[in-house]
Motif scaffolding. Structure first.
Motif, PDB file in Angstrom:
ATOM      1  N   ALA A  37       0.835  -1.208   0.000  1.00  0.00           N
ATOM      2  CA  ALA A  37       0.000   0.000   0.000  1.00  0.00           C
ATOM      3  C   ALA A  37       0.865   1.251   0.000  1.00  0.00           C
ATOM      4  CB  ALA A  37      -0.919   0.000   1.215  1.00  0.00           C
ATOM      5  N   THR A  38       0.410   2.253  -0.715  1.00  0.00           N
ATOM      6  CA  THR A  38       1.132   3.513  -0.803  1.00  0.00           C
ATOM      7  C   THR A  38       0.283   4.617  -0.179  1.00  0.00           C
ATOM      8  OG1 THR A  38       2.379   4.947  -2.301  1.00  0.00           O
ATOM      9  CG2 THR A  38       0.232   4.172  -3.071  1.00  0.00           C
ATOM     10  N   TRP A  39       0.876   5.799  -0.039  1.00  0.00           N
ATOM     11  CA  TRP A  39       0.160   6.924   0.556  1.00  0.00           C
ATOM     12  C   TRP A  39      -0.898   7.453  -0.410  1.00  0.00           C
ATOM     13  CZ3 TRP A  39       0.908   7.394   5.538  1.00  0.00           C
ATOM     14  CH2 TRP A  39       2.126   7.002   6.096  1.00  0.00           C
ATOM     15  N   LYS A 130     -10.597   8.535   6.018  1.00  0.00           N
ATOM     16  CA  LYS A 130     -10.299   7.210   5.475  1.00  0.00           C
ATOM     17  C   LYS A 130      -8.964   7.184   4.730  1.00  0.00           C
ATOM     18  CE  LYS A 130     -15.239   6.258   4.828  1.00  0.00           C
ATOM     19  NZ  LYS A 130     -16.312   6.080   3.822  1.00  0.00           N
ATOM     20  N   LYS A 131      -8.387   8.342   4.513  1.00  0.00           N
ATOM     21  CA  LYS A 131      -7.171   8.435   3.713  1.00  0.00           C
ATOM     22  C   LYS A 131      -5.921   8.237   4.568  1.00  0.00           C
ATOM     23  CE  LYS A 131      -9.381   9.406  -0.087  1.00  0.00           C
ATOM     24  NZ  LYS A 131      -9.416   8.444  -1.196  1.00  0.00           N
ATOM     25  N   HIS A 132      -4.836   7.862   3.872  1.00  0.00           N
ATOM     26  CA  HIS A 132      -3.532   7.713   4.516  1.00  0.00           C
ATOM     27  C   HIS A 132      -2.634   8.835   4.001  1.00  0.00           C
ATOM     28  CE1 HIS A 132      -5.348   3.685   4.595  1.00  0.00           C
ATOM     29  NE2 HIS A 132      -4.723   3.561   5.753  1.00  0.00           N
ATOM     30  N   ILE A 133      -2.218   9.707   4.917  1.00  0.00           N
ATOM     31  CA  ILE A 133      -1.538  10.937   4.534  1.00  0.00           C
ATOM     32  C   ILE A 133      -0.126  10.961   5.120  1.00  0.00           C
ATOM     33  CG2 ILE A 133      -1.690  13.453   4.504  1.00  0.00           C
ATOM     34  CD1 ILE A 133      -4.125  11.956   3.261  1.00  0.00           C
ATOM     35  N   LEU A 134       0.840  11.313   4.297  1.00  0.00           N
ATOM     36  CA  LEU A 134       2.194  11.613   4.774  1.00  0.00           C
ATOM     37  C   LEU A 134       2.358  13.122   4.767  1.00  0.00           C
ATOM     38  CD1 LEU A 134       5.119  10.867   5.559  1.00  0.00           C
ATOM     39  CD2 LEU A 134       5.644  10.776   3.106  1.00  0.00           C
ATOM     40  N   LEU A 135       2.641  13.697   5.935  1.00  0.00           N
ATOM     41  CA  LEU A 135       2.844  15.140   6.057  1.00  0.00           C
ATOM     42  C   LEU A 135       4.299  15.387   6.424  1.00  0.00           C
ATOM     43  CD1 LEU A 135       1.781  18.073   6.220  1.00  0.00           C
ATOM     44  CD2 LEU A 135       1.257  17.641   8.633  1.00  0.00           C
ATOM     45  N   LEU A 136       4.957  16.182   5.610  1.00  0.00           N
ATOM     46  CA  LEU A 136       6.373  16.477   5.831  1.00  0.00           C
ATOM     47  C   LEU A 136       6.545  17.969   6.055  1.00  0.00           C
ATOM     48  CD1 LEU A 136       9.234  15.281   5.859  1.00  0.00           C
ATOM     49  CD2 LEU A 136       9.337  15.665   3.409  1.00  0.00           C
ATOM     50  N   LYS A 189      -1.730  -0.140   8.080  1.00  0.00           N
ATOM     51  CA  LYS A 189      -2.644  -1.141   7.522  1.00  0.00           C
ATOM     52  C   LYS A 189      -3.817  -0.440   6.832  1.00  0.00           C
ATOM     53  CE  LYS A 189      -0.987  -4.547  10.784  1.00  0.00           C
ATOM     54  NZ  LYS A 189      -1.278  -5.468  11.892  1.00  0.00           N
ATOM     55  N   ASN A 190      -5.036  -0.830   7.133  1.00  0.00           N
ATOM     56  CA  ASN A 190      -6.181  -0.260   6.417  1.00  0.00           C
ATOM     57  C   ASN A 190      -6.871   0.869   7.171  1.00  0.00           C
ATOM     58  OD1 ASN A 190      -5.957  -2.006   4.185  1.00  0.00           O
ATOM     59  ND2 ASN A 190      -7.006  -3.635   5.306  1.00  0.00           N
ATOM     60  N   GLU A 191      -6.388   1.203   8.353  1.00  0.00           N
ATOM     61  CA  GLU A 191      -7.005   2.268   9.129  1.00  0.00           C
ATOM     62  C   GLU A 191      -6.449   3.617   8.687  1.00  0.00           C
ATOM     63  OE1 GLU A 191      -8.229   2.932  13.785  1.00  0.00           O
ATOM     64  OE2 GLU A 191      -6.157   2.411  13.354  1.00  0.00           O
ATOM     65  N   GLY A 192      -7.334   4.552   8.342  1.00  0.00           N
ATOM     66  CA  GLY A 192      -6.896   5.868   7.893  1.00  0.00           C
ATOM     67  C   GLY A 192      -6.080   6.578   8.946  1.00  0.00           C
ATOM     68  N   GLY A 193      -5.210   7.482   8.494  1.00  0.00           N
ATOM     69  CA  GLY A 193      -4.380   8.198   9.446  1.00  0.00           C
ATOM     70  C   GLY A 193      -3.366   9.082   8.771  1.00  0.00           C
ATOM     71  N   MET A 194      -2.525   9.711   9.590  1.00  0.00           N
ATOM     72  CA  MET A 194      -1.491  10.618   9.077  1.00  0.00           C
ATOM     73  C   MET A 194      -0.180  10.333   9.802  1.00  0.00           C
ATOM     74  SD  MET A 194      -1.458  14.793   8.924  1.00  0.00           S
ATOM     75  CE  MET A 194      -1.307  15.056  10.695  1.00  0.00           C
ATOM     76  N   PHE A 195       0.896  10.354   9.035  1.00  0.00           N
ATOM     77  CA  PHE A 195       2.248  10.190   9.587  1.00  0.00           C
ATOM     78  C   PHE A 195       2.997  11.484   9.317  1.00  0.00           C
ATOM     79  CE2 PHE A 195       6.596   8.173   9.579  1.00  0.00           C
ATOM     80  CZ  PHE A 195       6.561   7.769  10.909  1.00  0.00           C
ATOM     81  N   ILE A 281       5.253  11.485  14.281  1.00  0.00           N
ATOM     82  CA  ILE A 281       3.964  11.386  14.959  1.00  0.00           C
ATOM     83  C   ILE A 281       2.964  10.695  14.039  1.00  0.00           C
ATOM     84  CG2 ILE A 281       2.058  12.668  16.009  1.00  0.00           C
ATOM     85  CD1 ILE A 281       4.073  14.929  16.557  1.00  0.00           C
ATOM     86  N   ALA A 282       2.308   9.671  14.578  1.00  0.00           N
ATOM     87  CA  ALA A 282       1.267   8.954  13.834  1.00  0.00           C
ATOM     88  C   ALA A 282      -0.070   9.185  14.521  1.00  0.00           C
ATOM     89  CB  ALA A 282       1.587   7.461  13.783  1.00  0.00           C
ATOM     90  N   VAL A 283      -1.103   9.434  13.721  1.00  0.00           N
ATOM     91  CA  VAL A 283      -2.469   9.580  14.242  1.00  0.00           C
ATOM     92  C   VAL A 283      -3.364   8.658  13.426  1.00  0.00           C
ATOM     93  CG1 VAL A 283      -4.243  11.212  14.941  1.00  0.00           C
ATOM     94  CG2 VAL A 283      -1.917  12.031  14.562  1.00  0.00           C
ATOM     95  N   ARG A 284      -4.171   7.844  14.118  1.00  0.00           N
ATOM     96  CA  ARG A 284      -5.000   6.854  13.421  1.00  0.00           C
ATOM     97  C   ARG A 284      -6.439   6.909  13.905  1.00  0.00           C
ATOM     98  NH1 ARG A 284      -2.903   1.059  14.300  1.00  0.00           N
ATOM     99  NH2 ARG A 284      -4.049   0.551  12.400  1.00  0.00           N
ATOM    100  N   GLY A 285      -7.320   6.342  13.087  1.00  0.00           N
ATOM    101  CA  GLY A 285      -8.689   6.084  13.491  1.00  0.00           C
ATOM    102  C   GLY A 285      -9.419   7.295  14.029  1.00  0.00           C
TER     103      GLY A 285
END
Length: 1068
Positions: A37-39, A130-136, A189-195, A281-285
């Motif tokens: 899976a990718t961002w 629901k999205k997976h976000i990489l914030l830099l 995994k499949n849970e949306g979140g931001m790194f 920092i990771a934030v999920r769900g």
């Protein structure tokens, strides 16, 4: 014992190993996102709209180079109106901007609305959550690394592992961050979140191993000594928690704490260290959903901050909302009450990454340390460069030269970094210096009596900046250790000298540099010291300011005083990013063109022309013309080097150049020549010593005058029936496959470690050949197909790929039977079988070919030696059009475990070394190794074609991968001979990773899930053969794990697989 930090043997990550695994994961996620899976989006924060434009260009570059998946949304978000709002507010603003971007890209009827009412807001929140976000976080002015200020610190050059792809672009810090982040994506995994990551740190660890709590936030920490902790953020973790996974609730956050503060807050671990806040920092769900809801309604909050000229920090303010102990403090901060109200219900956890290596790029000296220090073995010191002969220049071996062109009569000192520059004659660069974006005009052709010279002393930085509304560039410089933030009153320096001494030595005044009005501290950041003059005048003044000019000091001082001058602060606000991007594109394209021209004109086409053309084509007007010029050189090249240059390689170069010129029709025609050349080159190498026309169709055989002819051609009045039966095992390969495959094996050594096995108590592959009184050849197989051949002239290449008997027909050709009138008066009945599932990957086709060839040679009293049969099968596979190497037939023809080496040449030489396996080794292997049919059908030739094309292009990642596979075969041989089966498991795992590097489609989602399921039970695993499906090898940790895994696989309805009983085939 402190449960926050259980005592165990610790080792920091091997940076090279971590980065290689991370890059593998990144490439896999881009090439095959359904498997890795990718961002969904990658967002960068920027300090200004202009910097955001630069970042947008860099993001597009990363997509073009295969660093970011095409499906990933990329966005660069500046602080509103260019006003600094702090990293916390920038985080909220970035999330909100991304939501608006999704809304606009999905159209006016999208459910992602603008948040104008509660329903719209909920739609927006639900969609983004629901999205997976990489914030830099990449905004800022890089004061401590001022030469990186124009490009953005996150995009500074970092040539770690660059030697793995020498024809590719120079790797950037950003590229390595993307690689680490690709592993972090797997932890969500499949849970949306931001790194969230920072742009001046490379955290080297396997981020896929992170354990992230659901529905909340988590900060990544690492144990650190107190002297370092006292200058950074420290996380105080609760003593209760999941010690096994190193996940604990965060009790408190401390900023630059004293030892007393650490003791008071119980922040010191049992071993005397503290937990460093890494900025990850990771934030999920649910926690992520609440953060999105706050961000989607954050504009009034941000407007409030801007009105009051305040900032909100991510690492102090925003994360404090998740830590109850910080709530009272936070409520007194700007917008703190809102943060506690909206986010305070959730908690924050600490995930301790014990093996994390923290590479910080906060200062210029730290950058050089990472290039020349303990990790320097990672560094490619020459990449995409042009330098003169060693007798024409003095360039230190430890100097790092990247994307640069160096003229003769140039000197470069030890451990210096030269990037994106053109250095003309007469320039001397000292040691531990940094030169970026410098383009010194070449005036050597002017023939002046006093050629220009410029010296950059040791420990200095030099760079150029294009300015808006200025046609030229400003030359900028400072000392390596200068801190632009330290003021004159606090002993700040410029070019390594204290300001007061420098002012005295140069005879200039403070008011020449700083305004007498205002409250700003006088420091390098705001000193108007850099003149805007003609290029060589700027260099002359630079020499004077550095204290190196003994002559004309008064003249240079007057020139400097009379010029328009700018400070670093003013430069930062006036950079012409568009001009800088264009200049860099053209510079690197010109370098790539020079390398490609030399490769075609003088070399043996050792470079990857396909990669170089990608760079050349970035020059929109000139790129296609340059590639056309190269195309015209190709016929001459092939003619001059026809004796030593493989035609297949020369033709592939033309294919790549034709495609670069958008001539697809001609490219497709030339591709046919490529495959014909591969077949011809293989046949030449393996047919040496055989009869000349063994692969040609036979001429019409005349009716003989006698009834029966023996196989030696003599006349016999009586028919003598003969019957031959050949049964062979299948092979399983541990490691080394692909190094046996032409054209690799025709040009480089190959090594394979494999084993012959029986399945379900029998040899599964075989043939029976009988002579018959009726002439002709009757063929049948175990699928019920039958064929009678009367006219042998019908056996001719090329064969139809749907012909079920092309294998037998090819065997008749390569054994020469139908050329020598052997079948003039007798016939043959040939029966074949392969009791193995179709697409097994066990080498079935090649081994069946070996059985048929061996039986034909036996029945005709030919040379049935295994070596002869193996070489004939190589020819046979070329006739069939399937390609393939030698390991399959070797695996089936020779019993037991063997290590086989091939040596290129005419003929191709094979050396088979049987491994004398001890009874304990055989017993342990048979107890621990599971041979499992996955039920997934594979077609090796589809994978084979992709790999061969990449090899012919000289794709360096592929070349290095196959080299490593061949090397692992040697290591695996030693492991087996030492009965070290656990080490063999490690080798299988690395081999499987390398196979996926060669082609990501050698696996699929089903196989990935199977291996993930088996992982806790296994030391290693891989698919056999080329992959793509078929059989898998699962090497269990011991016989108990093997039994348990077998039981679980057989009863799990999610895996419709079969675990086969097998034995090593030791006897002929």
């Amino acid at each position: 014992m402190d449960p926050r930090f259980p005592r165990k043997t610790e080792h920091k990550s091997d940076v090279a190993a971590v980065l290689r695994k991370s890059w593998y994961r990144l490439r896999l996620s881009v090439r095959h996102p359904s498997r890795a899976a990718t961002w969904d989006a990658i967002v960068l924060t920027a300090a200004s709209p202009e910097q955001a434009e630069l970042y947008h260009w860099q993001l597009n570059r990363a997509k073009r180079m295969g660093r970011i998946a095409p499906s990933t949304v990329t966005l660069a978000v500046p602080d509103p109106l260019g006003q600094r709002i702090g990293s916390g507010a920038a985080t909220l603003h970035a999330i909100h901007s991304l939501a608006l971007h999704f809304r606009s890209s999905r159209g006016p009827n999208s459910q992602v609305a603008d948040g104008g009412n509660d329903d719209d807001l909920q739609h927006m929140v639900s969609y983004i959550a629901k999205k997976h976000i990489l914030l830099l976080h990449a905004g800022g002015d890089s004061k401590r690394v001022p030469w990186a200020n124009p490009m953005g610190k996150v995009f500074l050059p970092l040539p770690f592992l660059a030697a793995d792809d020498p024809d590719g672009p120079v790797p950037l810090l950003f590229d390595h961050i993307l690689a680490i982040a690709s592993c972090a994506r797997q932890a969500f995994k499949n849970e949306g979140g931001m790194f969230t990551m920072t742009g001046d740190v490379l955290p080297c660890f396997d981020a896929s191993n992170m354990v992230l709590p659901e529905d909340t936030s988590c900060i990544i920490t690492v144990p650190i000594t107190l002297d370092i902790a006292s200058n950074h953020g420290v996380v105080v973790a609760s003593k209760s928690g999941n010690g096994e996974n190193n996940v604990n609730l965060v009790d408190n956050l401390l900023q630059k704490p004293s030892v007393e503060d650490l003791v008071k807050n119980n922040a010191i671990l049992d071993d005397g260290r503290a937990l460093l806040d890494t900025g990850l920092i990771a934030v999920r769900g649910l926690g992520w959903e609440e953060l999105v809801r706050l961000a989607c309604s954050c504009q009034p909050m941000i407007s409030n901050l801007m009105r009051n000229k305040k900032e909100m920090s991510l690492y102090e303010d925003l994360v404090a909302a998740w830590v109850p102990a910080k709530h009272d403090w936070l409520r007194l901060r700007p917008l703190g009450e809102e943060l506690v109200s909206k986010l305070g219900k959730q908690k924050m956890y600490s995930c301790c990454a014990h093996d994390l290596s923290f590479l910080h790029f906060g200062t210029s000296s730290e950058v050089l340390d990472h290039l020349s220090g303990a990790g320097s073995g990672l560094v490619s010191r020459r990449h995409l460069y042009s330098i003169p002969a060693t007798t024409l220049s003095d360039i230190a071996a430890s100097a790092v030269i990247l994307a640069s062109k160096i003229a003769p009569a140039v000197s470069i000192g030890e451990d210096s970094l030269i990037y994106d520059s053109t250095i003309s004659s007469g320039i001397q660069i000292g040691s531990l210096s940094i030169v970026v974006g410098i383009n010194v005009p070449d005036i050597s052709h002017q023939g002046t009596d006093n050629p220009f010279r410029f010296i950059l002393p040791d420990r200095h930085c030099l760079w150029e900046v294009p300015l808006v509304e200025f046609t030229g560039r400003v030359i900028v410089y400072c000392g390596l250790h200068d801190n632009p933030k330290i003021s004159l009153s606090k002993d700040g320096t410029f070019c390594g000298k204290p300001w007061r001494k420098l002012l005295y030595d140069l005879g200039i005044e403070e008011n020449d540099l700083w305004s007498s009005t205002g409250n700003q501290e006088k420091c390098l950041w705001n000193a108007k010291i850099f003149p805007i003059l003609s290029y060589f005048d700027m260099l002359s003044v630079a020499t004077w300011l550095m204290g190196l000019s003994d002559k004309k000091s008064e003249e240079l001082r007057l020139l400097w005083r009379s010029s328009s001058r700018v400070s670093l602060e003013e430069l930062h606000k006036s950079i012409d990013f568009s001009k800088m991007c264009t200049g860099s594109i053209n510079h690197q394209a010109d370098l790539a063109a020079g390398i490609a021209r030399a490769c075609i004109s003088y070399g043996m086409l050792g470079c990857n022309l396909d990669r170089l053309c990608e760079e050349i084509l970035q020059m929109e007007n000139e790129g296609v013309k340059i590639c056309n010029d190269f195309l015209e050189l190709c016929p001459t090249l092939l003619e001059q080097n026809c004796k030593i240059l493989p035609k297949s390689r020369a033709y592939q170069v033309q294919v790549d150049l034709l495609r670069a010129c958008s001539n697809e029709i001609a490219a497709c025609k030339m591709e046919n020549k490529v495959w014909a050349a591969v077949a011809d080159e293989t046949a030449s190498a393996v047919k040496y010593g055989f009869k000349e026309h063994l692969s040609d169709a036979p001429i019409k055989i005349p009716t003989p005058t006698c009834k029966n002819i023996k196989f030696n051609g003599s006349v016999d009045d009586y028919f003598h029936p003969r019957r031959v039966k050949v049964e062979l095992p299948v092979r399983v390969d541990f490691v080394g496959g692909w190094s046996d495959t032409p054209p690799w094996s025709l040009e480089r050594a190959g090594h394979v470690l494999n084993m012959a096995i029986s399945l379900e108590g029998s040899l599964p592959i075989g043939t029976i050949i009988e002579t018959t009184k009726p002439t002709g050849v009757f063929v049948s197989d175990d699928a019920g197909n039958e064929l009678h051949i009367d006219d042998f002239t019908s056996i001719a290449t090329p064969f139809d790929h749907s012909d079920p008997f092309r294998l037998v027909k090819s065997a008749l050709l390569v054994t020469g039977i139908i050329h020598e009138n052997v079948l003039a008066s007798v016939g043959l009945k040939i029966t074949t079988w392969a009791h193995v599932p179709r697409g097994s990957g066990l080498g079935t086709s090649s081994i069946l070919a070996a059985a048929v060839v061996k039986a034909l040679l036996q029945i005709t009293d030919g040379d049935e030696s295994n070596e002869n049969v193996a070489r004939l099968v190589l020819v046979l596979e070329q006739l069939m059009g399937t390609g393939g190497g030698w390991q399959d037939q070797i695996g089936g023809l020779y019993p037991g475990i063997k290590f086989t080496a091939s040596f290129p040449g005419i003929p191709l030489r094979l050396q088979v070394t049987p491994l004398l396996a001890s009874p304990p080794l055989v017993s342990e292997l048979q107890q621990r190794l599971l041979v499992v049919f996955t039920g997934q059908v594979r077609l090796a030739h589809q994978v084979l074609q992709k790999v061969v094309i990449r090899y012919l292009r000289r794709d360096n990642l592929l070349v290095s991968s196959i080299k490593r596979l061949a090397e692992l075969a040697k290591i695996g041989r030693e492991a087996l001979m030492n009965c070290d089966i656990d080490n063999l498991g490690d080798i299988m795992l690395e081999a499987w990773r390398l196979h996926q590097e060669l082609d990501p489609y050698c696996s699929n989602e089903f196989v990935d899930k199977l291996f993930e399921f088996a992982h806790p039970f296994c030391s290693g695993y891989k698919l056999v053969g080329a992959g793509g499906g078929g059989f898998a090898l699962l090497l269990a940790k011991d016989d108990e794990h093997a039994k348990r895994l077998t039981h679980l696989l057989e009863k799990d309805s999610n895996f419709d697989v079969k675990v086969y009983k097998w034995n090593i085939f030791l006897d002929k």
